[in-house]
Scaffold this active site. Sequence first.
Site, short mmCIF file in Angstrom:
data_model
loop_
_atom_site.label_atom_id
_atom_site.label_comp_id
_atom_site.label_asym_id
_atom_site.label_seq_id
_atom_site.Cartn_x
_atom_site.Cartn_y
_atom_site.Cartn_z
CG ASN A 294 45.04 62.17 41.25
OD1 ASN A 294 45.39 62.99 41.03
ND2 ASN A 294 45.60 60.90 41.16
CG HIS B 212 40.12 57.11 41.98
ND1 HIS B 212 39.21 56.64 40.57
CD2 HIS B 212 41.23 56.74 42.28
CE1 HIS B 212 40.88 57.00 39.99
NE2 HIS B 212 41.99 57.03 40.93
P1 AMP Z 1 44.97 57.68 39.40
O1 AMP Z 1 46.14 57.71 38.74
O2 AMP Z 1 44.26 58.94 40.45
O3 AMP Z 1 43.59 57.43 38.58
O4 AMP Z 1 44.70 56.21 40.17
C1 AMP Z 1 43.86 54.99 39.50
C2 AMP Z 1 44.09 53.97 40.55
O5 AMP Z 1 44.84 52.74 39.82
C3 AMP Z 1 46.56 53.80 40.69
O6 AMP Z 1 46.91 53.94 41.34
C4 AMP Z 1 46.17 52.44 39.67
O7 AMP Z 1 47.81 51.74 40.51
C5 AMP Z 1 45.13 51.95 40.80
N1 AMP Z 1 44.62 50.71 39.83
C6 AMP Z 1 44.62 50.50 38.09
N2 AMP Z 1 44.38 49.01 38.39
C7 AMP Z 1 43.64 49.12 39.15
C8 AMP Z 1 43.51 47.46 39.69
N3 AMP Z 1 43.39 46.62 39.02
N4 AMP Z 1 42.45 46.87 40.59
C9 AMP Z 1 43.27 47.79 41.60
N5 AMP Z 1 43.88 48.85 41.56
C10 AMP Z 1 44.08 49.61 40.35
#
Ligand code: AMP
Length: 112
Positions: free
Chosen positions: A85, A98
């Site tokens: 995203n 990511h």
């Molecule tokens: P996005 O919405 O594409 O920016 O994805 C961010 C992702 O990071 C989401 O799917 C969250 O669930 C994940 N996320 C947020 N905090 C953490 C964390 N501490 N460890 C692992 N994943 C996380």
Amino acid sequence: MDCLFCKIIKGDIPSNKVYEDERVVAFYDINPECKIHVLALPKKHIESADHVDETNSGDIAYIFECIPKIAKLAGITNGYRVITNAGSDSCQSVNHIHFHILGGEKLPEHIK
Ligand code: AMP
Ligand code: ZN
């Protein structure tokens, strides 16, 4: 820098790691959207796909070299989806590029 994923990379915040080398880290998403949901990212802070340029595209290419290994290590055996995203309308919530690796089950057509 106040970046959640940079803190995870530094080890200041714990994560459940699947893979790590000098340029890339991959760990399980804290809020999985399907059976196996892993995030793969460069250790270099790049904000999003919208910030990829000639100075950092090598790190992104390298992640794609690692993704097959990461998927295998995570136990994905029957295909997966890779999503990134970028920016507000995409609902990017962490501003460190990511790649979501989604698999472990038959996915609905729209996820993430
Ligand atoms: P996005 O919405 O594409 O920016 O994805 C961010 C992702 O990071 C989401 O799917 C969250 O669930 C994940 N996320 C947020 N905090 C953490 C964390 N501490 N460890 C692992 N994943 C996380
Ligand atoms: Zn960062």
